[in-house]
Every structure is written in C-alpha cells, then in structure tokens.
Design a protein around this motif. Structure first.
Motif, PDB file in Angstrom:
ATOM      1  N   UNK A  85       0.862  -1.177   0.000  1.00 17.51           N
ATOM      2  CA  UNK A  85       0.000   0.000   0.000  1.00 17.51           C
ATOM      3  C   UNK A  85       0.898   1.227   0.000  1.00 17.51           C
ATOM      4  N   UNK A  86       0.845   1.967  -1.110  1.00 16.38           N
ATOM      5  CA  UNK A  86       1.908   2.949  -1.361  1.00 16.38           C
ATOM      6  C   UNK A  86       2.040   4.021  -0.294  1.00 16.38           C
ATOM      7  N   UNK A  87       0.946   4.443   0.299  1.00 16.20           N
ATOM      8  CA  UNK A  87       1.104   5.519   1.286  1.00 16.20           C
ATOM      9  C   UNK A  87       1.251   5.005   2.717  1.00 16.20           C
ATOM     10  N   UNK A  88       1.558   3.723   2.870  1.00 20.37           N
ATOM     11  CA  UNK A  88       1.839   3.177   4.197  1.00 20.37           C
ATOM     12  C   UNK A  88       3.321   2.816   4.280  1.00 20.37           C
TER      13      UNK A  88
END
Ligand SMILES: NC(=O)C1=CN([C@@H]2O[C@H](COP(=O)(O)OP(=O)(O)OC[C@H]3O[C@@H](n4cnc5c(N)ncnc54)[C@H](OP(=O)(O)O)[C@@H]3O)[C@@H](O)[C@H]2O)C=CC1
Ligand SMILES: NC(=O)C1=CN([C@@H]2O[C@H](COP(=O)(O)OP(=O)(O)OC[C@H]3O[C@@H](n4cnc5c(N)ncnc54)[C@H](OP(=O)(O)O)[C@@H]3O)[C@@H](O)[C@H]2O)C=CC1
Lengths: 290, 290
Positions: free
Chosen positions: A132-135
């Motif tokens: 999950x790119x923004x995690x």
C-alpha cells in the motif's frame, strides 16, 4: 559488455555504515542493537547461514543472542522461545532460521514474532504495508531490499523505467515488485505460467531474476543496455571444482553480459547484500525504540 | 465490436446466490450474517452509498446494524464504537463509511477493525496475505474481487494471459494486480509515472483501468480482442442531462468498444459488483464463525 555490480563491495560499505552508526549510538545513549538468532536442530546449511549472520553482527557491533533448540523441540517450545524474545527489551530483532524441523508449522511460529522485531520483513502485515503505497512497513524483506540498494548505489534510475521481476515468492519476487513499483518503475511480474517469457523480458530496462533455475535467462532475451539483477543461487555439478559443484545464478552470465549494461555476478552479487540489510534492519529496530 | 459485460445482471446473480445461502444457513443453524455500517456525519454522498449497501443487505437477508455518529464525534468516540462492534458476536462484518470527518485519523480507525470482520478487505494484513501466494486473506477488497468475478463469469481465461492494471491504489489497483497474479496472469502495473502507457496497454489481453480520469484509455491503445474492465467512476458536465452531469469511466467506451472483445460499461459494469461482493464477504464472515 556489461560492468559488474560488485555486491561484495557494496555490502561491505553498507556494513561499515551500520557499524559507524551503531558506534555513534552506543556513545550517545549506551545502547547496542540486539539480534536474536533462533536455530532449531543441526542442519549443516542452516548452521553455516547462522554463522555468517553472526560474523556480520560482530563486525557491525550488533549483539547476538544465540537461541539453540534441539531438532526434536516441539512447536510450543519454539514458540515459547519466540515469546520470551518478544518480551525482552534488549532484543530488537528476531530471526528464526528456516527451515524448521518437519511437523513444526513455520507460519504460526513466524507469525508470533512481534512486527516491530520482524527484521526479516516476512510478516504479512509488513508485506501489506509495503504494497500500500502511502503506508510504511516496519521492515522490508532483506533480499529484495538489498537488490534496491544495489540499483541505487549503481546509479540505476527506476522512475518511469520498465522492470520485469521473474518469480513471485512472498519473500523475494513479490516484495521486489512492490519495491520497484514504489520507486515508480512500471513493473511486470513473471512466473512459471508466463508465456513467451523472453519477449516479456525484452521490454525491460531492469530485469530481476528470482526463480531458482540455473542460467535460465538468456542474453538474447534482453533489451540492449538492460540492468540485470540475479538473485538466484543454484549449485551445478562441476567435476573440475574442488567441491564437485559450483554456484551459478538464474541468469546465463556469459550471454547476458554481452547485452546488459550492468549485471550482478553469482556469487558476489545479491548474496552478500541480504545479510548487510539484515544488519541495517536490526539497527533500524533499535532506533525505533529510542 | 465488443459485447458488454453486464455487471448489473451479474451482481444481481451474486446477490441471489448469497440470499439463497443465507436462507439455508438460517434454516440450518438459526443464524443470519450481521453487517454493521458506521456512518459519521451527514455527507450526502456517504448517506447514498450507505443506503444502497443497506438495500442490498435487505435483499440478501443480511441484518444491518446502523451506527450513526454526529459529524463532530471525536476519534475516540468512533474508535469506541468500532471496539464495541468487534466484541459483538452478532456482528460479522464492520464497514466504516469513508471519508471520516477532517481531523480523524482514518488509518487508525480502520486498523482497529478486527481482521475477521474486515469485510472491506482494506487491512494491511489482508493485503499482505493476498500478496503472498500460498497464504489466504480473510477478505479481499470488494471492487477488485468484483472485477475478478466479472472475468470469471464472462468466461475470460486469465492463466498465461497478459494483464495490465492502470492505477496502484491500495484499495483497487494493487489488490487487483495481486488477484490477477494469483490467477496466473502475467501482470503489469501502470501509474502516473509510466511512460508511453499506450504501448504498455497494447501488450495486454486484459486491461483494468482504475485511475479516476474520464475516458483516459483509448481504443487505439488496445490489442484487438482485449477484455476491458473499467473501474473508473467520473462525473463529467453534461448540460443535456437532467442533473447537469453524467457518469463515465476511465476508458473511452466508444473507441474501446470497436477493438475490445468484451467491455464493462459505466455505469452498470464494475459499480454494482462492489456491493454484491460486500454481501458475499459478510456471508463468508458468518460462515467462519460456525
Ligand atoms: N541471494 C540471496 O540471498 C537469496 C537467494 N535466493 C535464491 O533466489 C531464487 C528464488 O528464491 P525464492 O523466491 O525463495 O524461490 P521460490 O521457489 O519460492 O519461487 C520461485 C519462483 O520462480 C518461478 N519459476 C519457477 N520456474 C519458473 C520458470 N521456468 N519460468 C518462470 N518462472 C519460474 C515460480 O513460479 P510459480 O509461482 O508459478 O511456481 C516462483 O514464483 C532461488 O535460487 C534462491 O536460492 C532466495 C533468497 C535469498
Ligand atoms: N466501481 C467502484 O465501486 C469503485 C470505483 N472506483 C473508481 O476507480 C477509480 C480509481 O479509484 P482509486 O484507486 O481509489 O483512486 P486513487 O486516486 O487512489 O488512485 C488512482 C491511481 O491512478 C493513477 N493515475 C492517475 N493519473 C494517471 C495517469 N494520467 N496515468 C496513469 N495512471 C494515473 C495514480 O497513479 P500514482 O500512484 O502515480 O498517483 C493512482 O495509482 C476512481 O475513478 C474511483 O471513483 C473506486 C473504488 C470503487
């Protein structure tokens, strides 16, 4: 003719950086990173791996706690050992050397390692957080992270480039694909059901092979100037070698070298990076507790 | 000329299958699946979404528990509501309607939902378990799962095929890529940094667009006979429409239809599947407790 990406030298550099930071931290707050290595049974190959990890720890100033259990230890005994390490504040990273003896459920042992101490980055939650790119994962798996480090330190641009990862295992292929995706490459994942794999590989500026098949990727598959990262470690019979075999990668080094711009040799490419990143991850684990 | 994949009809079929199974379970063990829907504040669009989810629940025999909190509820209040639902054995699935009001940390609220009740499949651990091929997630995100169901029920073979997913969000693009990879397609993930996206799309037998840009994918990009799954929901101004706007997808339907073999329309394609899969997931959650 490709230049070699010297994983041995880059890994030594990473270790020396870790060593420096460990020394500075020790000076500043009197604490050292602690890595627990759980070894169950007497497998010769496992003992060898553990030895090289411990050697790297010594070099970096990371304190190793050896946890040795007999080959007939029960799953509950192994789990108790992990639980104790989870609760021990002097231990920042826990590594359970695989494979565990037959009959022990590896997944349920690994799942027990607290996510803050999962320096191998194998926990599904760490894989999910990576995907999950923004995690932010707590840790990413050592081998693919080492591959990224090789690319970075060899000046290879990933953004907007096409990358092909061959292999989709949870510990190498998939996290590798996610790391490249997060670094803005356009990634294609290949596996045993991929058709006409040569033509897929030909699209790639960066090829990562993590298959476990000796000399699988041929130079004629490559786009001219591609960068080749060879994760594979395979032993092939070689009567001329002292031990009767030699190690080779998943890429056919000789033909690939003709077409690629940069390539990792086997041995001396990705291999040494895995342990260097383990050192980095253990240091990171300590820093998070400060 | 492509045939339409009729998401509305397929979603109705899925719901009727769920309904049948729910009735049979009720008969057999007296239990019905329970879905809790947490709605914070008065957003009109959120209220509309919640209404259609509840309507589907009614149709399927799933019991809905409405949890309404005022728009100025604190993060702790929302979390307390989630904790209560986690502990309530009559609730099998928990859905927190997004977005939450400004100032509330969505991640930390969502993280609280117990993984067995995460019917949206958004929990990083569910994403991680999906990414690791020999592991099983508790749930997979509804929209990409719905896309897979459309492919299956339209007779589209994935094994050995090339698939391109445009978009890499944690709730659509990435789980979509993982589902296709697990179904043995060779998957390429595109995003805003991908160069010459048309030529990447041209390689694909299956194209999934989840971008949020109206009519982005052009027919001339497609390989002849490709299957097009259009996840996008965009509203574009249309003075001739009663409401002053109309909905369209991420694919330019008219030009794509000329080249594709099958295509999902917008609306009436992927949209209805999301809720149908939510019903399926809630039923699955109950079945796991039996
Ligand atoms: N340098 C290091 O420190 C490390 C090296 N390694 C080495 O990396 C290699 C891969 O390791 P690992 O990921 O654990 O291995 P796995 O066996 O778990 O996975 C191998 C992957 O390769 C794919 N594959 C197998 N055969 C083919 C084929 N003919 N064509 C295309 N794809 C194929 C498989 O596809 P499918 O999923 O369809 O079966 C699978 O996804 C091994 O050689 C291993 O020794 C691993 C870890 C660390
Ligand atoms: N049918 C349904 O039930 C649902 C429909 N949707 C719809 O699906 C679409 C996507 O949703 P979601 O994933 O949440 O959106 P996000 O905004 O989270 O992600 C959009 C993705 O598209 C990529 N992208 C944006 N612009 C471009 C471009 N010009 N070229 C290539 N890639 C681009 C972004 O790339 P980057 O990462 O580089 O920024 C990003 O990865 C929306 O239209 C949404 O309304 C969503 C959920 C459910």
């Amino acid at each position: 003719m490709a230049t070699n990406i010297d994983g041995k030298a880059i890994a030594a550099l990473v270790r020396s950086e870790v060593k420096e930071e460990v020394a500075a931290l020790k000076e500043k707050c009197g604490k050292s990173p602690g890595l627990a290595v759980v070894l169950v049974g007497e497998r010769v190959d496992s003992a060898t791996y553990v030895r090289s990890k411990k050697k790297a720890c010594d070099e970096c100033g990371i304190e190793v706690t050896d946890v040795k259990l007999p080959g007939d230890a029960s799953e509950e005994q192994i789990k108790d050992a992990v639980r104790e390490l989870n609760n021990n504040p002097a231990i920042h990273g826990i590594l359970v050397q695989l494979p565990l003896p037959d009959g022990v459920n590896e997944k349920s042992v690994l799942e027990l390692i607290s996510v803050e101490k999962d320096v191998d980055g194998f926990d599904p939650i760490n894989v999910g957080l990576l995907a999950i790119k923004d995690r932010e994962p707590f840790f990413t798996a050592c081998t693919p992270t080492g591959c990224m480090e090789l690319l970075k330190r060899s000046g290879v641009e990933t953004k907007g480039k096409r990358a092909v990862v061959i292999g989709r295992s949870g510990i190498v292929g998939i996290p590798m694909a996610m790391l490249l995706n997060n670094a803005d490459a356009t990634v294609t994942i290949c596996h045993s059901k991929t058709q006409d794999i040569g033509s897929v590989v030909r699209e790639a500026d960066i090829v990562v092979a993590a298959i476990g098949r000796a000399n699988f990727v041929k130079g004629e598959w490559l786009k001219k100037g591609a960068v080749v990262i060879d994760v594979g470690i395979n032993s092939v019979d070689d009567p001329t070698a002292k031990r009767g075999y030699r190690l080779c990668g998943d890429c056919d080094y000789n033909s690939c070298k003709e077409v690629a711009s940069q390539i990792t040799p086997v041995p001396g490419g990705v291999g040494p990076m895995t342990i260097a990143i383990l050192m980095q991850n253990t240091l990171t684990a300590l820093k998070r507790t400060l």
